[in-house]
Design an enzyme around this catalytic site. Structure first.
Site, PDB file in Angstrom:
ATOM      1  N   ASP A  60      30.789 -17.276 -52.586  1.00 48.81           N
ATOM      2  CA  ASP A  60      31.767 -18.235 -52.069  1.00 48.81           C
ATOM      3  C   ASP A  60      31.127 -19.608 -51.971  1.00 48.81           C
ATOM      4  O   ASP A  60      30.165 -19.814 -51.229  1.00 48.81           O
ATOM      5  CB  ASP A  60      32.262 -17.795 -50.687  1.00 48.81           C
ATOM      6  CG  ASP A  60      33.316 -18.735 -50.132  1.00 48.81           C
ATOM      7  OD1 ASP A  60      34.509 -18.459 -50.334  1.00 48.81           O
ATOM      8  OD2 ASP A  60      32.947 -19.749 -49.490  1.00 48.81           O
ATOM      9  N   TYR A  84      30.640 -28.439 -50.656  1.00 50.52           N
ATOM     10  CA  TYR A  84      29.273 -28.020 -50.363  1.00 50.52           C
ATOM     11  C   TYR A  84      28.255 -28.715 -51.271  1.00 50.52           C
ATOM     12  O   TYR A  84      27.065 -28.731 -50.963  1.00 50.52           O
ATOM     13  CB  TYR A  84      29.115 -26.505 -50.528  1.00 50.52           C
ATOM     14  CG  TYR A  84      30.039 -25.663 -49.695  1.00 50.52           C
ATOM     15  CD1 TYR A  84      30.772 -26.200 -48.641  1.00 50.52           C
ATOM     16  CD2 TYR A  84      30.184 -24.302 -49.959  1.00 50.52           C
ATOM     17  CE1 TYR A  84      31.632 -25.411 -47.884  1.00 50.52           C
ATOM     18  CE2 TYR A  84      31.030 -23.509 -49.211  1.00 50.52           C
ATOM     19  CZ  TYR A  84      31.758 -24.067 -48.179  1.00 50.52           C
ATOM     20  OH  TYR A  84      32.615 -23.272 -47.449  1.00 50.52           O
ATOM     21  N   LYS A 130      36.542 -24.195 -53.759  1.00 55.17           N
ATOM     22  CA  LYS A 130      37.611 -24.799 -52.963  1.00 55.17           C
ATOM     23  C   LYS A 130      37.773 -26.264 -53.319  1.00 55.17           C
ATOM     24  O   LYS A 130      36.787 -26.968 -53.580  1.00 55.17           O
ATOM     25  CB  LYS A 130      37.289 -24.667 -51.465  1.00 55.17           C
ATOM     26  CG  LYS A 130      36.913 -23.267 -51.040  1.00 55.17           C
ATOM     27  CD  LYS A 130      36.500 -23.216 -49.580  1.00 55.17           C
ATOM     28  CE  LYS A 130      35.812 -21.901 -49.270  1.00 55.17           C
ATOM     29  NZ  LYS A 130      34.442 -21.853 -49.790  1.00 55.17           N
ATOM     30  N   HIS A 145      40.943 -26.367 -49.435  1.00 53.42           N
ATOM     31  CA  HIS A 145      39.931 -26.196 -48.395  1.00 53.42           C
ATOM     32  C   HIS A 145      40.479 -26.437 -46.985  1.00 53.42           C
ATOM     33  O   HIS A 145      40.162 -25.694 -46.052  1.00 53.42           O
ATOM     34  CB  HIS A 145      38.756 -27.131 -48.672  1.00 53.42           C
ATOM     35  CG  HIS A 145      37.462 -26.659 -48.095  1.00 53.42           C
ATOM     36  ND1 HIS A 145      36.238 -26.971 -48.643  1.00 53.42           N
ATOM     37  CD2 HIS A 145      37.186 -25.891 -47.010  1.00 53.42           C
ATOM     38  CE1 HIS A 145      35.276 -26.414 -47.917  1.00 53.42           C
ATOM     39  NE2 HIS A 145      35.820 -25.766 -46.924  1.00 53.42           N
ATOM     40  N   LYS A 165      25.857 -15.902 -44.893  1.00 49.93           N
ATOM     41  CA  LYS A 165      24.911 -16.640 -45.727  1.00 49.93           C
ATOM     42  C   LYS A 165      23.542 -16.656 -45.071  1.00 49.93           C
ATOM     43  O   LYS A 165      23.406 -16.640 -43.845  1.00 49.93           O
ATOM     44  CB  LYS A 165      25.412 -18.067 -45.992  1.00 49.93           C
ATOM     45  CG  LYS A 165      25.385 -19.009 -44.785  1.00 49.93           C
ATOM     46  CD  LYS A 165      24.160 -19.888 -44.769  1.00 49.93           C
ATOM     47  CE  LYS A 165      24.213 -20.870 -43.605  1.00 49.93           C
ATOM     48  NZ  LYS A 165      22.981 -21.654 -43.463  1.00 49.93           N
ATOM     49  N   SER A 166      22.509 -16.667 -45.924  1.00 49.46           N
ATOM     50  CA  SER A 166      21.141 -16.821 -45.463  1.00 49.46           C
ATOM     51  C   SER A 166      20.295 -17.188 -46.668  1.00 49.46           C
ATOM     52  O   SER A 166      20.631 -16.865 -47.805  1.00 49.46           O
ATOM     53  CB  SER A 166      20.612 -15.521 -44.837  1.00 49.46           C
ATOM     54  OG  SER A 166      19.253 -15.680 -44.442  1.00 49.46           O
ATOM     55  N   VAL A 167      19.193 -17.874 -46.415  1.00 45.12           N
ATOM     56  CA  VAL A 167      18.243 -18.151 -47.490  1.00 45.12           C
ATOM     57  C   VAL A 167      17.009 -17.269 -47.348  1.00 45.12           C
ATOM     58  O   VAL A 167      16.060 -17.389 -48.117  1.00 45.12           O
ATOM     59  CB  VAL A 167      17.828 -19.643 -47.508  1.00 45.12           C
ATOM     60  CG1 VAL A 167      19.023 -20.527 -47.838  1.00 45.12           C
ATOM     61  CG2 VAL A 167      17.201 -20.055 -46.170  1.00 45.12           C
ATOM     62  N   ARG A 206      17.032 -11.202 -44.426  1.00 43.86           N
ATOM     63  CA  ARG A 206      18.353 -11.297 -43.783  1.00 43.86           C
ATOM     64  C   ARG A 206      19.474 -11.032 -44.786  1.00 43.86           C
ATOM     65  O   ARG A 206      20.493 -10.429 -44.431  1.00 43.86           O
ATOM     66  CB  ARG A 206      18.510 -12.683 -43.158  1.00 43.86           C
ATOM     67  CG  ARG A 206      19.791 -12.864 -42.337  1.00 43.86           C
ATOM     68  CD  ARG A 206      19.873 -11.921 -41.152  1.00 43.86           C
ATOM     69  NE  ARG A 206      18.731 -12.026 -40.273  1.00 43.86           N
ATOM     70  CZ  ARG A 206      18.569 -12.955 -39.338  1.00 43.86           C
ATOM     71  NH1 ARG A 206      19.491 -13.889 -39.171  1.00 43.86           N
ATOM     72  NH2 ARG A 206      17.503 -12.959 -38.577  1.00 43.86           N
ATOM     73  N   ASN A 227      22.191  -8.147 -44.142  1.00 47.08           N
ATOM     74  CA  ASN A 227      23.629  -8.400 -44.115  1.00 47.08           C
ATOM     75  C   ASN A 227      24.396  -7.558 -45.133  1.00 47.08           C
ATOM     76  O   ASN A 227      25.614  -7.397 -45.002  1.00 47.08           O
ATOM     77  CB  ASN A 227      23.906  -9.879 -44.372  1.00 47.08           C
ATOM     78  CG  ASN A 227      23.454 -10.771 -43.239  1.00 47.08           C
ATOM     79  OD1 ASN A 227      23.228 -10.313 -42.116  1.00 47.08           O
ATOM     80  ND2 ASN A 227      23.298 -12.053 -43.517  1.00 47.08           N
TER      81      ASN A 227
END
Length: 277
Positions: free
Chosen positions: A45, A50, A75, A108, A230-232, A236, A240
């Site tokens: 997504d 962004y 979006k 959006h 979300k995570s970098v 994690r 998730n």
């Protein structure tokens, strides 16, 4: 693990669990998205706002996966709600992603005091008719916004992406969506981390041998919403994704739902009229 699909109102299937790239720096987005795809996510997504669509496209192209194995959403940015602007913005999204088609494209924000979101939705219908997108939907729309679309246009949104988490359950909006065949997607699913220290969620997590994030995301899944944390951090991202080897009881779900405070982490859609400079 097999992620279940949700069938949208036009027959398109979308994985119920995805990976979000909101607030991920463009320079980190390709690597983060590749990590998610390696872990097993098949739903990404992103959004024009962004600023990382290009990097998402690069990750998809570099993943070794076929394009039709990955569901990608973007979006429409807030500054492009007029018909001509919306059509051009979609072209830019496609160029940045490097795709021949997009799976899902959303408006959006409704921006109730700027322009007319009905005109914007009519432009979205034109995009759908072009066959360059498989489904169209909205984001952050309240029921009264969608009621106008239902009265004045021809296509029912496939999706309404809204802020949902245990402190903002949005059951009225979710019920409206369900009654009209619109899938609910939940953004900010852990309230930007605010719910992770909640005693109720921590207690359930300890009893099940899971993390508070996993319990919260599982709550979303069992309530039927589409969710994309979300995570970098690879650890994690893996955490998730591991949501399908346990279940919450009805009592657990009720206890988490009862935490609702109507507390937003983001703007109120009836008041938000921001256009990026």
């Amino acid at each position: 693990m097999t992620v279940p699909n949700v069938t949208l109102n036009n027959g398109v299937e979308i994985p119920q669990l995805g990976f979000g790239v909101f607030q991920i720096d463009p320079k980190d987005t390709k690597e983060a998205t590749l990590t998610a795809l390696e872990v097993g996510y098949r739903h990404i997504d992103t959004a024009e706002m962004y600023g990382n669509e290009k990097e998402v496209g690069e990750a998809v192209a570099s993943s070794g996966l076929k394009r039709d194995e990955i569901f990608v959403t973007s979006k429409l940015n807030n500054g492009f709600h007029a018909t001509k602007d919306a059509l051009q913005a979609f072209d830019t999204t496609m160029d940045d992603l490097g795709f021949e088609y997009l799976d899902l494209f959303l408006v959006h924000w409704p921006l109730p005091k700027i322009g007319d979101f009905v005109e914007t939705w009519q432009a979205m219908q034109q995009i759908l008719e072009s066959k360059r997108v498989r489904a169209i939907g909205v984001s952050n729309f309240q029921p009264h916004h969608i009621e106008r679309l239902l009265k004045e246009t021809d296509v029912v949104p496939a999706v309404n992406q809204i802020e949902v988490h245990p402190y903002l359950t949005q059951d009225d909006v979710r019920d409206f969506n369900r009654e009209h065949g619109i899938a609910t997607e939940a953004w900010s699913p852990i309230a930007q981390g605010k719910v992770l220290d909640d005693a109720t969620i921590v207690d359930i997590a300890e009893r099940l041998g899971k993390t508070p994030a996993q319990v919260t995301l599982r709550w979303h899944i069992q309530r039927g919403d589409i969710v994309f944390p979300k995570s970098v951090t690879r650890e994690r991202v893996v955490e998730n994704f591991n949501l399908f080897d346990f279940e919450l009881s009805d009592d657990d779900i009720a206890a988490i739902t009862a935490l609702n405070r109507d507390e937003r982490t983001g703007p109120n859609p009836d008041e938000f009229n921001y256009i990026p400079s």
